[in-house]
Design a protein around this motif. Structure first.
Motif, short mmCIF file in Angstrom:
data_model
loop_
_atom_site.label_atom_id
_atom_site.label_comp_id
_atom_site.label_asym_id
_atom_site.label_seq_id
_atom_site.Cartn_x
_atom_site.Cartn_y
_atom_site.Cartn_z
N ASP A 73 83.02 33.49 41.30
CA ASP A 73 82.49 34.90 41.06
C ASP A 73 82.04 34.46 39.51
O ASP A 73 82.66 33.95 38.69
CB ASP A 73 83.31 35.92 40.96
N GLY A 74 80.87 35.13 39.00
CA GLY A 74 80.39 34.99 37.62
C GLY A 74 78.86 35.26 37.30
O GLY A 74 78.35 35.98 37.80
N ALA A 75 78.51 33.89 36.81
CA ALA A 75 77.09 34.21 36.14
C ALA A 75 75.98 33.79 37.27
O ALA A 75 74.95 33.96 37.10
CB ALA A 75 76.72 33.38 34.99
N LEU A 76 76.50 33.20 38.42
CA LEU A 76 75.37 32.61 39.42
C LEU A 76 75.87 33.54 40.79
O LEU A 76 76.42 32.66 41.83
CB LEU A 76 75.53 31.02 39.39
N VAL A 102 66.18 26.38 36.47
CA VAL A 102 66.47 27.84 36.93
C VAL A 102 67.94 28.31 37.05
O VAL A 102 68.07 29.34 36.70
CB VAL A 102 65.83 27.81 38.75
N PRO A 103 68.73 27.31 37.58
CA PRO A 103 70.11 27.96 37.55
C PRO A 103 70.68 28.14 36.28
O PRO A 103 71.22 29.30 35.93
CB PRO A 103 70.99 26.66 37.80
N ALA A 104 70.70 27.37 35.13
CA ALA A 104 70.96 27.68 33.73
C ALA A 104 70.26 28.62 33.16
O ALA A 104 70.95 29.66 32.65
CB ALA A 104 70.59 26.48 33.08
N ALA A 105 68.84 28.97 33.31
CA ALA A 105 68.25 30.29 33.01
C ALA A 105 68.97 31.51 33.75
O ALA A 105 69.24 32.65 33.05
CB ALA A 105 66.95 30.16 33.42
N LEU A 106 69.23 31.50 35.00
CA LEU A 106 69.69 32.65 35.68
C LEU A 106 71.11 33.01 35.04
O LEU A 106 71.57 34.10 34.84
CB LEU A 106 69.87 32.46 37.17
N THR A 141 70.92 34.67 31.33
CA THR A 141 70.53 36.01 31.32
C THR A 141 71.17 36.86 32.26
O THR A 141 71.21 38.09 32.14
CB THR A 141 69.02 36.01 31.99
N ASP A 142 72.58 36.34 32.95
CA ASP A 142 73.32 37.25 33.68
C ASP A 142 74.07 38.07 32.87
O ASP A 142 74.53 37.56 31.78
CB ASP A 142 73.98 36.27 34.69
N ARG A 143 74.73 39.25 33.25
CA ARG A 143 75.41 40.23 32.52
C ARG A 143 76.78 39.61 32.43
O ARG A 143 77.39 40.02 31.38
CB ARG A 143 75.44 41.73 32.92
N HIS A 144 77.18 38.57 33.15
CA HIS A 144 78.45 38.12 33.23
C HIS A 144 78.68 37.41 31.81
O HIS A 144 79.72 37.44 31.13
CB HIS A 144 78.80 36.83 34.21
N LEU A 163 71.25 36.27 43.76
CA LEU A 163 69.87 35.10 43.55
C LEU A 163 70.56 33.76 43.18
O LEU A 163 70.03 32.68 43.52
CB LEU A 163 68.73 35.50 42.88
N GLY A 164 71.61 33.65 42.25
CA GLY A 164 72.07 32.42 41.66
C GLY A 164 72.70 31.63 43.12
O GLY A 164 72.56 30.42 42.91
N THR A 165 73.49 32.53 43.73
CA THR A 165 73.99 31.63 44.97
C THR A 165 72.82 31.17 45.86
O THR A 165 73.15 30.04 46.42
CB THR A 165 74.81 32.69 45.84
N ALA A 166 71.80 31.83 46.10
CA ALA A 166 70.85 31.18 47.03
C ALA A 166 70.02 30.02 46.25
O ALA A 166 69.87 28.98 46.94
CB ALA A 166 69.53 32.49 46.86
N VAL A 167 69.90 30.09 44.84
CA VAL A 167 69.55 28.93 43.93
C VAL A 167 70.55 27.71 44.35
O VAL A 167 69.97 26.45 44.59
CB VAL A 167 69.23 29.31 42.74
#
Lengths: 187, 193
Positions: free
Chosen positions: B157-160, B19-23, B26-29, B163-167
């Motif tokens: 700050d960045g790719a997570l 999940v974290p890697a996938a998020l 796919t993040d615009r960062h 939702l990334g923070t919650a994960v």
């Protein structure tokens, strides 16, 4: 475990040292204050130093020179090309003054570099000159995080005054950054 | 039946770990980011998942897998840092310097603690430490790694973000609850002999 108290003491000391090391740090790095702003760009009014008829009083004033802060030279390359803009959506402005007299300095070249949606810090760099009011302004693409946080770099390295390299931060949703420089004459 | 259950558990674990890697991927960062930054971010995100699962493996007596995943997690962390040096040596050195930001100091301390936990694992039978002391020290370092590693990821700050923070927080909670659970389980097992 033969001496649990000794073990507990050791872990307590290590935990204390870790907490001190964390509390001793600055959230964005030493001297990297947040200079981000959002909302419409304010209209600039003349500073007292710019007003006519006050020259004599202004001459006696002394402003504290801006000091370089750690990380200020990160990804700095001298002599960035002169550019009017590095994209659109984010604005960096600032007033450049002389420490001695606090007067705005016209036609001074400063370099601005930052990571934006269109490229990294080494790609997004530009030389900009101050206008007759000592102010510079450059529009850039929106910032992105560079090593965990959007950074704004502004530097002066042109010889007449002491060199200054500063690193400031903004929030990702900010639209503007204001980075003023007060330069001290060499020698 | 047991085999099917095992396969289902393994599939669920891999799904959670991805999940974290996938998020992040796919993040615009990371849109238009350099290969080094993509590698670094992916390695960091996978390391979070690996580290969060470690206490569960230890509690479940999967020690061979715990050792293997520990080595993988350590390699991922080193890859995460190494790729940042490729991305921007200036920023990487600055982050690790005494003037670096709090999030980078957290990462540095977590990495040192992880190196310590791995060293304890490698030298388990060669150190002049009692079994209880070894377990306590290993568990303590695991808590430091998880707390500061997750803290570093959340403050960055960045790719997570969002939702990334919650994960990240959820995985950190799994790991941090898992450490005392693993410690109790291993201590009980040792007492039973």
């Amino acid at each position: 475990m033969r001496r649990p108290w000794l073990f507990g003491l050791l872990l307590t000391l290590i935990t204390g040292a870790i907490l001190v090391a964390l509390l001793d740090s600055e959230p964005s790095g030493t001297g990297a204050e947040n200079v981000g702003q959002s909302g419409p760009e304010p209209t600039v009014t003349a500073t007292p130093a710019e007003s006519e008829g006050r020259e004599e009083r202004v001459e006696r004033r002394r402003c504290e020179a801006t000091e370089s802060n750690p990380g200020g030279t990160n990804n700095y390359l001298p002599d960035a090309p002169a550019r009017d803009a590095l994209g659109g959506g984010f604005v960096i402005t600032g007033l450049v003054r002389a420490a001695d007299g606090c007067r705005p300095l016209p036609d001074v070249r400063v370099q601005v570099w930052l990571a934006t949606e269109t490229g990294g810090e080494q790609d997004n760099r530009a030389s900009v000159r101050t206008g007759s009011d000592g102010r510079y302004r450059i529009e850039t693409a929106p910032t992105i995080a560079q090593f965990g946080e959007p950074n704004i770099h502004v530097g002066y390295d042109d010889g007449d005054f002491g060199e200054v390299f500063i690193r400031r931060v903004v929030d990702l949703d900010d639209e503007r950054a204001v980075v003023d420089l007060t330069l001290a004459r060499r020698g | 039946m047991a085999e099917r259950r095992r396969a289902a558990v393994l599939a669920a674990v891999i799904a959670v770990a991805a999940v974290p890697a996938a998020l992040a991927l796919t993040d615009r960062h990371l849109a238009g980011a350099s290969v080094a930054l993509v590698v670094s971010t992916t390695a960091g995100a996978l390391a979070v998942s690996a580290l969060a699962l470690q206490p569960l493996l230890a509690a479940g007596r999967r020690i061979a897998r715990h050792r293997l995943l520990g080595a993988v997690a350590f390699a991922l962390v080193l890859l995460h840092v190494g790729a940042l040096f490729v991305e921007s040596p200036d920023d990487a050195w600055f982050a690790m310097s005494p003037d670096g930001p709090t999030r980078a100091r957290m990462a540095l301390i977590a990495t040192i603690a992880l190196a310590g936990a791995v060293t304890l694992g490698v030298l388990r039978n060669r150190l002049p430490l009692g079994a209880g002391t070894w377990r306590g020290l290993h568990a303590y370092l695991a808590v430091v790694v998880l707390a500061l590693g997750i803290g570093h990821a959340v403050l960055t700050d960045g790719a997570l973000d969002d939702l990334g923070t919650a994960v990240l927080v959820a995985l950190g909670a799994v790991g941090l609850v898992g450490v005392p659970a693993a410690h109790v389980a291993r201590t009980r097992l040792a007492r039973r002999g």
